[in-house]
Design a protein around this motif. Structure first.
Motif, PDB file in Angstrom:
ATOM      1  N   LEU A  93       0.830  -1.202   0.000  1.00 32.48           N
ATOM      2  CA  LEU A  93       0.000   0.000   0.000  1.00 32.48           C
ATOM      3  C   LEU A  93       0.866   1.255   0.000  1.00 32.48           C
ATOM      4  O   LEU A  93       1.895   1.312   0.661  1.00 32.48           O
ATOM      5  CB  LEU A  93      -0.896   0.043   1.242  1.00 32.48           C
ATOM      6  CG  LEU A  93      -2.146  -0.829   1.281  1.00 32.48           C
ATOM      7  CD1 LEU A  93      -2.983  -0.469   2.502  1.00 32.48           C
ATOM      8  CD2 LEU A  93      -2.974  -0.712   0.024  1.00 32.48           C
ATOM      9  N   LYS A  94       0.397   2.257  -0.741  1.00 30.67           N
ATOM     10  CA  LYS A  94       1.001   3.574  -0.615  1.00 30.67           C
ATOM     11  C   LYS A  94       0.475   4.206   0.664  1.00 30.67           C
ATOM     12  O   LYS A  94      -0.586   3.830   1.172  1.00 30.67           O
ATOM     13  CB  LYS A  94       0.594   4.446  -1.807  1.00 30.67           C
ATOM     14  CG  LYS A  94       1.298   4.066  -3.093  1.00 30.67           C
ATOM     15  CD  LYS A  94       0.905   5.019  -4.194  1.00 30.67           C
ATOM     16  CE  LYS A  94       1.637   4.613  -5.472  1.00 30.67           C
ATOM     17  NZ  LYS A  94       1.056   5.253  -6.646  1.00 30.67           N
ATOM     18  N   VAL A  95       1.220   5.217   1.150  1.00 31.58           N
ATOM     19  CA  VAL A  95       0.835   5.874   2.396  1.00 31.58           C
ATOM     20  C   VAL A  95      -0.605   6.371   2.344  1.00 31.58           C
ATOM     21  O   VAL A  95      -1.407   6.106   3.247  1.00 31.58           O
ATOM     22  CB  VAL A  95       1.811   7.030   2.716  1.00 31.58           C
ATOM     23  CG1 VAL A  95       1.286   7.879   3.856  1.00 31.58           C
ATOM     24  CG2 VAL A  95       3.191   6.475   3.068  1.00 31.58           C
ATOM     25  N   VAL A  96      -0.973   7.059   1.268  1.00 30.86           N
ATOM     26  CA  VAL A  96      -2.321   7.630   1.199  1.00 30.86           C
ATOM     27  C   VAL A  96      -3.388   6.535   1.193  1.00 30.86           C
ATOM     28  O   VAL A  96      -4.459   6.684   1.793  1.00 30.86           O
ATOM     29  CB  VAL A  96      -2.482   8.575  -0.016  1.00 30.86           C
ATOM     30  CG1 VAL A  96      -2.376   7.830  -1.334  1.00 30.86           C
ATOM     31  CG2 VAL A  96      -3.795   9.340   0.068  1.00 30.86           C
ATOM     32  N   GLU A  97      -3.080   5.386   0.565  1.00 30.10           N
ATOM     33  CA  GLU A  97      -4.047   4.279   0.538  1.00 30.10           C
ATOM     34  C   GLU A  97      -4.229   3.691   1.929  1.00 30.10           C
ATOM     35  O   GLU A  97      -5.337   3.312   2.333  1.00 30.10           O
ATOM     36  CB  GLU A  97      -3.579   3.190  -0.426  1.00 30.10           C
ATOM     37  CG  GLU A  97      -3.629   3.632  -1.880  1.00 30.10           C
ATOM     38  CD  GLU A  97      -2.827   2.737  -2.814  1.00 30.10           C
ATOM     39  OE1 GLU A  97      -3.088   2.803  -4.028  1.00 30.10           O
ATOM     40  OE2 GLU A  97      -1.923   1.993  -2.340  1.00 30.10           O
ATOM     41  N   ASN A  98      -3.105   3.649   2.673  1.00 32.82           N
ATOM     42  CA  ASN A  98      -3.189   3.158   4.045  1.00 32.82           C
ATOM     43  C   ASN A  98      -4.104   4.067   4.881  1.00 32.82           C
ATOM     44  O   ASN A  98      -4.973   3.593   5.607  1.00 32.82           O
ATOM     45  CB  ASN A  98      -1.780   3.122   4.652  1.00 32.82           C
ATOM     46  CG  ASN A  98      -1.712   2.261   5.891  1.00 32.82           C
ATOM     47  OD1 ASN A  98      -1.367   1.090   5.827  1.00 32.82           O
ATOM     48  ND2 ASN A  98      -2.063   2.833   7.032  1.00 32.82           N
ATOM     49  N   ILE A 126       2.464  15.154   7.077  1.00 31.08           N
ATOM     50  CA  ILE A 126       3.070  14.042   6.328  1.00 31.08           C
ATOM     51  C   ILE A 126       2.527  13.957   4.905  1.00 31.08           C
ATOM     52  O   ILE A 126       2.640  12.925   4.249  1.00 31.08           O
ATOM     53  CB  ILE A 126       2.872  12.679   7.045  1.00 31.08           C
ATOM     54  CG1 ILE A 126       1.392  12.410   7.310  1.00 31.08           C
ATOM     55  CG2 ILE A 126       3.681  12.631   8.334  1.00 31.08           C
ATOM     56  CD1 ILE A 126       1.118  10.968   7.741  1.00 31.08           C
ATOM     57  N   ALA A 127       1.931  15.067   4.444  1.00 30.13           N
ATOM     58  CA  ALA A 127       1.301  15.056   3.111  1.00 30.13           C
ATOM     59  C   ALA A 127       2.297  14.686   2.007  1.00 30.13           C
ATOM     60  O   ALA A 127       1.935  14.029   1.028  1.00 30.13           O
ATOM     61  CB  ALA A 127       0.658  16.403   2.827  1.00 30.13           C
ATOM     62  N   ALA A 141       7.956   7.602  10.984  1.00 29.04           N
ATOM     63  CA  ALA A 141       7.013   8.048   9.953  1.00 29.04           C
ATOM     64  C   ALA A 141       5.859   7.057   9.803  1.00 29.04           C
ATOM     65  O   ALA A 141       4.708   7.444   9.619  1.00 29.04           O
ATOM     66  CB  ALA A 141       7.739   8.234   8.631  1.00 29.04           C
ATOM     67  N   GLN A 142       6.177   5.757   9.908  1.00 23.19           N
ATOM     68  CA  GLN A 142       5.115   4.738   9.839  1.00 23.19           C
ATOM     69  C   GLN A 142       4.120   4.926  10.979  1.00 23.19           C
ATOM     70  O   GLN A 142       2.915   4.756  10.807  1.00 23.19           O
ATOM     71  CB  GLN A 142       5.715   3.333   9.935  1.00 23.19           C
ATOM     72  CG  GLN A 142       6.406   2.898   8.662  1.00 23.19           C
ATOM     73  CD  GLN A 142       6.744   1.418   8.657  1.00 23.19           C
ATOM     74  OE1 GLN A 142       6.429   0.697   9.599  1.00 23.19           O
ATOM     75  NE2 GLN A 142       7.390   0.966   7.607  1.00 23.19           N
ATOM     76  N   GLY A 166       9.929   3.606  21.136  1.00 17.85           N
ATOM     77  CA  GLY A 166      10.956   3.535  20.096  1.00 17.85           C
ATOM     78  C   GLY A 166      11.298   4.876  19.459  1.00 17.85           C
ATOM     79  O   GLY A 166      12.105   4.925  18.537  1.00 17.85           O
ATOM     80  N   LEU A 167      10.679   5.967  19.924  1.00 16.42           N
ATOM     81  CA  LEU A 167      11.003   7.275  19.359  1.00 16.42           C
ATOM     82  C   LEU A 167      12.089   7.963  20.184  1.00 16.42           C
ATOM     83  O   LEU A 167      12.191   7.737  21.385  1.00 16.42           O
ATOM     84  CB  LEU A 167       9.756   8.167  19.325  1.00 16.42           C
ATOM     85  CG  LEU A 167       8.547   7.629  18.547  1.00 16.42           C
ATOM     86  CD1 LEU A 167       7.437   8.677  18.513  1.00 16.42           C
ATOM     87  CD2 LEU A 167       8.932   7.231  17.130  1.00 16.42           C
ATOM     88  N   ASN A 168      12.892   8.813  19.525  1.00 16.68           N
ATOM     89  CA  ASN A 168      13.930   9.536  20.264  1.00 16.68           C
ATOM     90  C   ASN A 168      13.321  10.779  20.924  1.00 16.68           C
ATOM     91  O   ASN A 168      12.185  11.145  20.631  1.00 16.68           O
ATOM     92  CB  ASN A 168      15.113   9.860  19.344  1.00 16.68           C
ATOM     93  CG  ASN A 168      14.762  10.892  18.284  1.00 16.68           C
ATOM     94  OD1 ASN A 168      14.021  11.834  18.538  1.00 16.68           O
ATOM     95  ND2 ASN A 168      15.296  10.713  17.093  1.00 16.68           N
ATOM     96  N   PRO A 169      14.070  11.428  21.861  1.00 18.84           N
ATOM     97  CA  PRO A 169      13.480  12.540  22.640  1.00 18.84           C
ATOM     98  C   PRO A 169      12.881  13.655  21.781  1.00 18.84           C
ATOM     99  O   PRO A 169      11.826  14.187  22.127  1.00 18.84           O
ATOM    100  CB  PRO A 169      14.661  13.047  23.471  1.00 18.84           C
ATOM    101  CG  PRO A 169      15.519  11.843  23.650  1.00 18.84           C
ATOM    102  CD  PRO A 169      15.405  11.075  22.366  1.00 18.84           C
ATOM    103  N   SER A 170      13.504  13.985  20.657  1.00 17.90           N
ATOM    104  CA  SER A 170      12.922  15.088  19.881  1.00 17.90           C
ATOM    105  C   SER A 170      11.670  14.622  19.134  1.00 17.90           C
ATOM    106  O   SER A 170      10.717  15.386  18.958  1.00 17.90           O
ATOM    107  CB  SER A 170      13.957  15.724  18.947  1.00 17.90           C
ATOM    108  OG  SER A 170      14.053  15.004  17.756  1.00 17.90           O
ATOM    109  N   GLU A 171      11.663  13.355  18.734  1.00 18.63           N
ATOM    110  CA  GLU A 171      10.436  12.806  18.126  1.00 18.63           C
ATOM    111  C   GLU A 171       9.304  12.758  19.157  1.00 18.63           C
ATOM    112  O   GLU A 171       8.141  12.985  18.825  1.00 18.63           O
ATOM    113  CB  GLU A 171      10.702  11.398  17.566  1.00 18.63           C
ATOM    114  CG  GLU A 171      11.570  11.414  16.309  1.00 18.63           C
ATOM    115  CD  GLU A 171      12.097  10.032  15.908  1.00 18.63           C
ATOM    116  OE1 GLU A 171      12.541   9.881  14.771  1.00 18.63           O
ATOM    117  OE2 GLU A 171      12.089   9.090  16.748  1.00 18.63           O
ATOM    118  N   ILE A 172       9.666  12.453  20.414  1.00 15.31           N
ATOM    119  CA  ILE A 172       8.665  12.434  21.495  1.00 15.31           C
ATOM    120  C   ILE A 172       8.061  13.826  21.672  1.00 15.31           C
ATOM    121  O   ILE A 172       6.837  13.977  21.767  1.00 15.31           O
ATOM    122  CB  ILE A 172       9.303  11.979  22.836  1.00 15.31           C
ATOM    123  CG1 ILE A 172       9.708  10.500  22.760  1.00 15.31           C
ATOM    124  CG2 ILE A 172       8.369  12.227  24.028  1.00 15.31           C
ATOM    125  CD1 ILE A 172       8.578   9.515  22.860  1.00 15.31           C
TER     126      ILE A 172
END
Ligand SMILES: Nc1ncnc2c1ncn2[C@@H]1O[C@H](COP(=O)(O)OP(=O)(O)OP(=O)(O)O)[C@@H](O)[C@H]1O
Ligand SMILES: [Mg+2]
Length: 249
Positions: A93-98, A126-127, A141-142, A166-172
């Motif tokens: 699947l592409k992202v938009v289809e998901n 995330i467009a 990103a997933q 599983g995300l790093n501090p800045s992603e958090i």
């Protein structure tokens, strides 16, 4: 009236009691955190609420309707969406289809499903990944796509199962800001399980603590983390010491 009311929910797997007489409410204008040690029954409770598992006893009322006997897709159509602790990207699947898998919950038209998916992806920033294949995206990103898919169903309540894992501090930090916007700008109530306590503390109006399937505490985050039972069952002395030293919540 509460948006979600969980009444004495128990869930047994054979002889194992994963949830025991759990009761609490979530209001439309709330963010509620659900914390507790590994195996406490947080994911199981989500599965019971969202109609993935039948409860052994008790009831779940959502938006004024008893949803206890309903299946997952029926619950989702009523406006109760969830993310999964273990996210599996669908390979071809592409992202938009998901993301459209989510918007098809509220429309049968491919065109409007696509428009709704793109609007949500724009909101989540995330467009530009719309045309990429799911499996090519990095994990963070997933996870954002998983969030977009849940949000594309236009839910009243979103159950988030360890979206910070599983995300790093800045992603958090980015995720905290995003969830705050989902709550305030889109009016979505949030119920989140999380071992990243900083997220729970910053986002939640109220925190519920589970241990061995049972609710052992409920209250404002600042109160709950001082509760000796919660410290014993989950937080440990380490967390309390850091708090006293003025460490981050
Ligand atoms: N489908 C299942 N069949 C049998 N036992 C299960 C099933 N799902 C969960 N359990 C058991 O129920 C208990 C609660 O598990 P659950 O996954 O709900 O905990 P959790 O609080 O989400 O833990 P974690 O923080 O590690 O995600 C555990 O003992 C687990 O092994
Ligand atoms: Mg879990």
């Amino acid at each position: 009236m509460a948006l979600l009311r969980i009444n004495n929910v128990s869930k047994h797997f054979g002889g194992l009691v994963a949830n025991r007489d759990v009761s609490f409410d979530v209001d439309q204008d709330e963010v509620v955190g659900l914390i507790g040690p590994n195996g406490a029954g947080k994911t199981t409770l989500f599965n019971c609420i969202a109609g993935f598992y039948p409860v052994t006893s008790g009831t779940v009322v959502f938006d004024g309707q008893d949803i206890t006997p309903l299946r997952d897709f029926q619950v989702a159509r009523m406006g109760l969406a969830r993310t999964f602790q273990i996210f599996q990207a669908s390979g071809d699947l592409k992202v938009v289809e998901n993301v459209m898998v989510g918007s098809f919950m509220r429309t049968g038209s491919r065109g409007s499903a696509r428009r709704a998916a793109l609007e949500v992806m724009e909101f989540l920033g995330i467009a530009e990944t719309a045309g990429e294949m799911m499996t090519e995206l990095p994990v963070a990103a997933q996870k954002r796509v998983a969030l977009a898919t849940a949000l594309a169903s236009d839910p009243k309540l979103l159950l988030l199962d360890e979206v910070g894992a599983g995300l790093n501090p800045s992603e958090i930090d980015g995720l905290i800001a995003l969830l705050q916007r989902i709550h305030t700008e889109r009016g979505v109530a949030l119920l989140l399980t999380e071992h990243v306590l900083e997220m729970v503390m910053k986002l939640s109006h109220r925190v519920i603590v589970l241990e061995s399937g049972q609710k052992i505490a409920e209250g404002e985050p600042a109160q709950v983390v001082k509760d000796p039972e919660v410290v014993r069952a989950y937080l440990g002395d380490h967390y309390v010491k850091r708090q006293k030293e003025g460490g981050d919540a």
